[in-house]
Design a protein around this motif. Structure first.
Motif, PDB file in Angstrom:
ATOM      1  N   THR A 108      -2.144 -12.895  15.071  1.00  0.00           N
ATOM      2  CA  THR A 108      -1.260 -13.953  14.562  1.00  0.00           C
ATOM      3  C   THR A 108      -0.905 -14.990  15.619  1.00  0.00           C
ATOM      4  O   THR A 108      -0.430 -16.070  15.304  1.00  0.00           O
ATOM      5  N   VAL A 109      -1.135 -14.673  16.899  1.00  0.00           N
ATOM      6  CA  VAL A 109      -0.674 -15.554  17.978  1.00  0.00           C
ATOM      7  C   VAL A 109      -1.801 -16.437  18.523  1.00  0.00           C
ATOM      8  O   VAL A 109      -1.592 -17.589  18.874  1.00  0.00           O
ATOM      9  N   VAL A 110      -3.016 -15.893  18.571  1.00  0.00           N
ATOM     10  CA  VAL A 110      -4.128 -16.558  19.265  1.00  0.00           C
ATOM     11  C   VAL A 110      -4.986 -17.379  18.306  1.00  0.00           C
ATOM     12  O   VAL A 110      -5.306 -16.927  17.208  1.00  0.00           O
ATOM     13  N   THR A 111      -5.355 -18.588  18.734  1.00  0.00           N
ATOM     14  CA  THR A 111      -6.375 -19.392  18.042  1.00  0.00           C
ATOM     15  C   THR A 111      -7.365 -19.893  19.093  1.00  0.00           C
ATOM     16  O   THR A 111      -6.967 -20.582  20.032  1.00  0.00           O
ATOM     17  N   PRO A 112      -8.649 -19.556  18.958  1.00  0.00           N
ATOM     18  CA  PRO A 112      -9.627 -20.071  19.918  1.00  0.00           C
ATOM     19  C   PRO A 112      -9.674 -21.600  19.862  1.00  0.00           C
ATOM     20  O   PRO A 112      -9.399 -22.189  18.803  1.00  0.00           O
ATOM     21  N   PRO A 113     -10.021 -22.259  20.981  1.00  0.00           N
ATOM     22  CA  PRO A 113     -10.131 -23.723  20.967  1.00  0.00           C
ATOM     23  C   PRO A 113     -11.234 -24.181  20.004  1.00  0.00           C
ATOM     24  O   PRO A 113     -12.152 -23.410  19.698  1.00  0.00           O
ATOM     25  N   PRO A 114     -11.153 -25.433  19.517  1.00  0.00           N
ATOM     26  CA  PRO A 114     -12.093 -25.917  18.492  1.00  0.00           C
ATOM     27  C   PRO A 114     -13.570 -25.706  18.822  1.00  0.00           C
ATOM     28  O   PRO A 114     -14.345 -25.280  17.963  1.00  0.00           O
ATOM     29  N   HIS A 115     -13.971 -25.985  20.077  1.00  0.00           N
ATOM     30  CA  HIS A 115     -15.402 -25.851  20.394  1.00  0.00           C
ATOM     31  C   HIS A 115     -15.855 -24.391  20.307  1.00  0.00           C
ATOM     32  O   HIS A 115     -17.017 -24.108  20.009  1.00  0.00           O
ATOM     33  N   GLU A 116     -14.938 -23.453  20.538  1.00  0.00           N
ATOM     34  CA  GLU A 116     -15.309 -22.040  20.422  1.00  0.00           C
ATOM     35  C   GLU A 116     -15.378 -21.608  18.954  1.00  0.00           C
ATOM     36  O   GLU A 116     -16.197 -20.753  18.591  1.00  0.00           O
ATOM     37  N   LEU A 117     -14.503 -22.179  18.117  1.00  0.00           N
ATOM     38  CA  LEU A 117     -14.589 -21.894  16.679  1.00  0.00           C
ATOM     39  C   LEU A 117     -15.936 -22.349  16.131  1.00  0.00           C
ATOM     40  O   LEU A 117     -16.563 -21.661  15.318  1.00  0.00           O
ATOM     41  N   VAL A 118     -16.389 -23.510  16.594  1.00  0.00           N
ATOM     42  CA  VAL A 118     -17.702 -24.026  16.171  1.00  0.00           C
ATOM     43  C   VAL A 118     -18.820 -23.077  16.631  1.00  0.00           C
ATOM     44  O   VAL A 118     -19.709 -22.715  15.841  1.00  0.00           O
ATOM     45  N   ALA A 119     -18.773 -22.671  17.892  1.00  0.00           N
ATOM     46  CA  ALA A 119     -19.805 -21.768  18.431  1.00  0.00           C
ATOM     47  C   ALA A 119     -19.815 -20.441  17.670  1.00  0.00           C
ATOM     48  O   ALA A 119     -20.884 -19.887  17.365  1.00  0.00           O
ATOM     49  N   LEU A 120     -18.616 -19.951  17.351  1.00  0.00           N
ATOM     50  CA  LEU A 120     -18.480 -18.699  16.601  1.00  0.00           C
ATOM     51  C   LEU A 120     -19.119 -18.831  15.223  1.00  0.00           C
ATOM     52  O   LEU A 120     -19.898 -17.970  14.781  1.00  0.00           O
ATOM     53  N   ALA A 121     -18.810 -19.949  14.537  1.00  0.00           N
ATOM     54  CA  ALA A 121     -19.383 -20.191  13.203  1.00  0.00           C
ATOM     55  C   ALA A 121     -20.911 -20.285  13.288  1.00  0.00           C
ATOM     56  O   ALA A 121     -21.630 -19.700  12.461  1.00  0.00           O
ATOM     57  N   GLU A 122     -21.403 -20.996  14.283  1.00  0.00           N
ATOM     58  CA  GLU A 122     -22.857 -21.161  14.428  1.00  0.00           C
ATOM     59  C   GLU A 122     -23.542 -19.815  14.671  1.00  0.00           C
ATOM     60  O   GLU A 122     -24.624 -19.543  14.145  1.00  0.00           O
ATOM     61  N   ALA A 123     -22.891 -18.958  15.459  1.00  0.00           N
ATOM     62  CA  ALA A 123     -23.466 -17.638  15.745  1.00  0.00           C
ATOM     63  C   ALA A 123     -23.479 -16.768  14.492  1.00  0.00           C
ATOM     64  O   ALA A 123     -24.470 -16.065  14.225  1.00  0.00           O
ATOM     65  N   LEU A 124     -22.407 -16.818  13.714  1.00  0.00           N
ATOM     66  CA  LEU A 124     -22.345 -16.028  12.474  1.00  0.00           C
ATOM     67  C   LEU A 124     -23.444 -16.475  11.511  1.00  0.00           C
ATOM     68  O   LEU A 124     -24.126 -15.657  10.892  1.00  0.00           O
ATOM     69  N   LYS A 164     -10.009 -24.449   8.876  1.00  0.00           N
ATOM     70  CA  LYS A 164     -11.338 -24.529   8.258  1.00  0.00           C
ATOM     71  C   LYS A 164     -11.997 -25.889   8.487  1.00  0.00           C
ATOM     72  O   LYS A 164     -13.224 -25.996   8.559  1.00  0.00           O
ATOM     73  N   GLY A 165     -11.180 -26.945   8.609  1.00  0.00           N
ATOM     74  CA  GLY A 165     -11.710 -28.291   8.829  1.00  0.00           C
ATOM     75  C   GLY A 165     -12.424 -28.439  10.154  1.00  0.00           C
ATOM     76  O   GLY A 165     -13.171 -29.409  10.359  1.00  0.00           O
ATOM     77  N   LEU A 166     -12.213 -27.479  11.084  1.00  0.00           N
ATOM     78  CA  LEU A 166     -12.871 -27.543  12.392  1.00  0.00           C
ATOM     79  C   LEU A 166     -14.278 -26.944  12.362  1.00  0.00           C
ATOM     80  O   LEU A 166     -15.034 -27.081  13.325  1.00  0.00           O
ATOM     81  N   LEU A 167     -14.611 -26.250  11.282  1.00  0.00           N
ATOM     82  CA  LEU A 167     -15.913 -25.582  11.211  1.00  0.00           C
ATOM     83  C   LEU A 167     -17.035 -26.602  10.990  1.00  0.00           C
ATOM     84  O   LEU A 167     -16.793 -27.695  10.469  1.00  0.00           O
ATOM     85  N   PRO A 168     -18.267 -26.259  11.362  1.00  0.00           N
ATOM     86  CA  PRO A 168     -19.386 -27.207  11.195  1.00  0.00           C
ATOM     87  C   PRO A 168     -19.530 -27.639   9.732  1.00  0.00           C
ATOM     88  O   PRO A 168     -19.290 -26.842   8.809  1.00  0.00           O
ATOM     89  N   GLU A 169     -19.913 -28.871   9.548  1.00  0.00           N
ATOM     90  CA  GLU A 169     -20.067 -29.413   8.197  1.00  0.00           C
ATOM     91  C   GLU A 169     -21.105 -28.605   7.398  1.00  0.00           C
ATOM     92  O   GLU A 169     -22.189 -28.308   7.897  1.00  0.00           O
ATOM     93  N   GLY A 170     -20.710 -28.194   6.207  1.00  0.00           N
ATOM     94  CA  GLY A 170     -21.614 -27.439   5.347  1.00  0.00           C
ATOM     95  C   GLY A 170     -21.645 -25.944   5.623  1.00  0.00           C
ATOM     96  O   GLY A 170     -22.316 -25.182   4.907  1.00  0.00           O
ATOM     97  N   PHE A 171     -20.933 -25.488   6.661  1.00  0.00           N
ATOM     98  CA  PHE A 171     -20.966 -24.072   7.050  1.00  0.00           C
ATOM     99  C   PHE A 171     -20.524 -23.165   5.894  1.00  0.00           C
ATOM    100  O   PHE A 171     -21.176 -22.142   5.607  1.00  0.00           O
ATOM    101  N   LEU A 172     -19.432 -23.537   5.230  1.00  0.00           N
ATOM    102  CA  LEU A 172     -18.895 -22.682   4.165  1.00  0.00           C
ATOM    103  C   LEU A 172     -19.901 -22.533   3.026  1.00  0.00           C
ATOM    104  O   LEU A 172     -20.088 -21.429   2.500  1.00  0.00           O
ATOM    105  N   ASP A 173     -20.551 -23.615   2.658  1.00  0.00           N
ATOM    106  CA  ASP A 173     -21.545 -23.556   1.577  1.00  0.00           C
ATOM    107  C   ASP A 173     -22.769 -22.734   1.993  1.00  0.00           C
ATOM    108  O   ASP A 173     -23.269 -21.900   1.220  1.00  0.00           O
ATOM    109  N   ARG A 174     -23.248 -22.975   3.208  1.00  0.00           N
ATOM    110  CA  ARG A 174     -24.480 -22.306   3.661  1.00  0.00           C
ATOM    111  C   ARG A 174     -24.302 -20.801   3.830  1.00  0.00           C
ATOM    112  O   ARG A 174     -25.279 -20.042   3.774  1.00  0.00           O
ATOM    113  N   THR A 175     -23.066 -20.351   4.079  1.00  0.00           N
ATOM    114  CA  THR A 175     -22.833 -18.919   4.337  1.00  0.00           C
ATOM    115  C   THR A 175     -22.123 -18.223   3.178  1.00  0.00           C
ATOM    116  O   THR A 175     -21.764 -17.050   3.294  1.00  0.00           O
ATOM    117  N   SER A 176     -21.925 -18.925   2.071  1.00  0.00           N
ATOM    118  CA  SER A 176     -21.106 -18.374   0.983  1.00  0.00           C
ATOM    119  C   SER A 176     -21.706 -17.107   0.375  1.00  0.00           C
ATOM    120  O   SER A 176     -20.973 -16.274  -0.170  1.00  0.00           O
TER     121      SER A 176
END
Length: 455
Positions: free
Chosen positions: A282-298, A314-326
Motif C-alpha cells: 500500500t505504500v510503495v509505487t515504482p517510478p513510471p519508467h519501471e512500471l513501463v519496463a514491468l509491463a513490457e516484461a509481462l 494505469k495511464g502510465l502503462l504502454p499504449e495498448g498494453f491492456l488490450d494486448r494482454t487481456s
C-alpha cells in the motif's frame, strides 16, 4: 498459558503510528490479552493510527485505545518527504508519550506496571525509567535488520573506507552474505544532516540492551544461528513470537465466488504454478519508467499474470498494453493477497520485500522476485536470495524489461527455479512446525507473558 493474579497488571503499549507498524503490535497485544485476561492493555497511538485498527470487532474488553498527538505543529502543512511526520512524532518526545499514560491511568484507575513499545518509539524508555517499570520492545521489521543497527558505527566506518555497493559485510555475525547495497540508507548515511529518525535508529545499539525483552515478529527457526547467538549475547531477553500478521497454519481458501475482486475465480482457470502475481503493498509505487519496463516484461514473457495496480496508475502503462494482454493478464486495484498467494496456480510473486508480503509468500511456499525500495527491504531481499534461496533480487536493483524477463524464466522455466520452488516448500514446512505447540515461538510467548505478569 492463562495467568491469574490478585494484583491488576496494567500494560501501556506504545505504537509507532506509521505504515504497517500498528497491526503487528496490536496482534501481539491480542495474544497477550488472551493469555492474561486479568491484565489491562492501554494501546497508545494517534487518532489516525488507532481508528482503522480499532474499528474492527472482537477487540477484548481488556484492551483499550488512547490517542496522543502526532507532533505536527498546528497549521503546518506536511511536505512530500515521508520522514517529516516521523521526525515530528519523535520530536514530541516522552512528554507526549506521558500524556497517553495519564489518560490511561485516569480511565482505568490502575497504575501502569509495564511498558511495551515499538522499538522505533525510543523516547518511551524515559517514561519507563520515570515510572520504574519494565520496558519491553517489539521489532516489527525483519529480525536480521536489527544487526545493522547494532553495528551502525562499524558499518559507517567501513563504508567510509570502501563504499563499493557490492562489498560483503562479512563482519556481521551470521549475515556475511549481506552487502552494502542491502543496508537501509539510515544505517549508511550519517553526518551533520542526519534526521532525528535516522539518529533514533542509530541509537538502538545502545538503547536495546536496556529493554527487559526484545520481541521479534519472526520465527527463530528461519534465522541464521550465529545471528541469534550474537543478539542473545547483547540483550536481556531475545524472544521470537512468530509472524504477527498471520495465523499459522493458514486458513483454507474461501469459495472463489465469495471473492468480489474476481481474482480467485480467474486463478481457478489458470494452470498450476504458472501465474505471476505482482504487488508492491500500500505504500510503495515504482517510478513510471519501471512500471513501463514491468509491463513490457509481462507482455513479452507471455505468462499469465495478476497485477494489483491502483487505477490512477494505469495511464502510465504502454499504449495498448491492456488490450494486448487481456487474454492472459488481469489487473485489479486491490487483491486479497494472502488468498492469492495461497492459490495453487500462483508460481512467483514480484514484490517490494515488505515484511508482511514476504511472510505471506513464505507461508504459502511461493518463490519471489524482489525489487527492494527502502528500509529493511534490501536485507529482506538478500535473505530471500542468499540465505533461504527461495527467490532472486532483480538484476541491477531496478526493473528493466530484459532483467525481469530473465528472472521470470529463471523461476518459472529453468531447473534452478525448480530447486527454488522445492526450497520454498521446505521453508513453508519449517514455518508450520515452528508455529506449532513444540516450536520456539510458543515458549517465547509464554516467557513474555511471565515477564509482564511478574512486573
Amino acid at each position: 498459558m492463562t495467568i491469574s493474579s490478585s494484583e491488576k497488571k496494567h500494560v501501556a503499549v506504545y505504537v509507532f503510528p506509521f505504515g504497517s507498524h500498528p497491526v503487528p503490535l496490536l496482534n501481539l497485544v491480542l495474544k497477550l490479552a488472551q493469555a492474561s485476561p486479568n491484565t489491562l492493555f492501554s494501546f497508545i497511538g494517534t487518532q489516525q493510527s488507532n481508528k482503522p485498527i480499532f474499528s474492527k470487532p472482537n477487540i477484548p474488553n481488556n484492551i483499550k485505545p488512547f490517542n496522543i498527538g502526532d507532533g505536527v505543529p498546528e497549521g503546518h502543512v506536511l511536505g512530500f518527504n515521508p520522514v517529516e511526520k516521523l521526525n515530528f512524532f519523535l520530536q514530541a518526545g516522552h512528554q507526549n508519550l506521558q500524556k497517553g499514560i495519564d489518560l490511561a491511568v485516569a480511565d482505568t484507575k490502575e497504575r501502569v506496571t509495564c511498558i511495551i513499545a515499538d522499538a522505533f518509539v525510543v523516547p518511551s524508555l524515559l517514561v519507563a525509567q520515570q515510572l520504574n517499570v519494565p520496558w519491553i520492545l517489539v521489532w516489527p521489521p525483519l529480525s536480521c535488520s536489527l544487526s545493522a543497527h547494532f553495528y551502525t558505527d562499524i558499518i559507517r566506518q567501513s563504508c567510509a573506507e570502501n563504499n563499493a555497493k557490492d562489498r560483503y559485510l562479512d563482519f556481521l555475525p551470521g549475515l556475511s552474505k549481506m552487502r552494502v547495497e542491502d543496508l537501509p540508507d539510515d544505517v549508511t548515511n550519517g553526518g551533520d544532516d542526519e534526521t532525528l529518525f535516522s539518529k533514533t535508529l542509530a541509537s538502538l545499539g545502545q538503547v536495546l540492551p536496556q529493554a527487559k525483552a526484545v520481541v521479534l515478529n519472526f520465527f527463530e527457526e528461519l534465522d541464521p544461528p550465529l545471528f541469534v547467538e550474537d543478539m542473545r549475547s547483547k540483550l536481556q531477553n531475545f524472544l521470537y513470537v512468530g509472524f504477527l500478521t498471520l495465523s499459522i497454519p493458514l486458513p483454507p481458501l474461501p469459495p472463489s465466488e465469495s471473492d468480489e475482486t474476481g481474482c480467485l475465480s480467474w486463478l481457478d482457470k489458470q494452470k498450476g504454478k504458472s501465474v505471476i502475481y505482482v504487488s508492491f503493498g500500500t505504500v510503495v509505487t515504482p517510478p513510471p519508467h519501471e512500471l513501463v519496463a514491468l509491463a513490457e516484461a509481462l507482455e513479452e514473457s507471455g505468462f499469465p499474470f495478476l497485477w494489483s495496480l491502483k487505477d490512477h496508475l494505469k495511464g502510465l502503462l504502454p499504449e495498448g498494453f491492456l488490450d494486448r494482454t487481456s487474454n492472459f493478464g488481469k489487473i485489479v486495484p486491490w487483491a486479497p493477497q494472502a488468498q492469492v498467494l495461497g492459490h495453487d496456480s500462483v508460481g512467483v510473486f514480484v514484490t517490494h520485500c515488505g515484511c508482511n508480503s514476504v511472510f505471506e509468500s513464505i507461508s504459502n511456499g511461493v518463490p519471489m522476485i524482489c525489487r527492494p525500495f527502502f528500509g529493511d527491504h534490501g536485507m529482506t531481499g538478500r535473505m530471500v536470495e542468499d540465505i533461504w534461496e527461495i527467490g532472486v533480487k532483480i538484476e541491477g536493483g531496478v526493473f528493466t524489461k530484459n532483467g525481469l524477463v530473465k528472472s521470470l524464466n529463471l523461476i518459472l522455466v529453468n531447473e534452478e527455479g525448480k530447486k527454488m520452488r522445492e526450497k520454498a516448500q521446505t521453508v513453508k514446512r519449517t514455518v508450520i512446525d515452528a508455529a506449532g505447540p513444540h516450536g520456539k515461538a510458543a515458549q517465547d510467548l509464554k516467557t513474555l507473558v511471565e515477564i509482564i505478569s511478574s512486573s
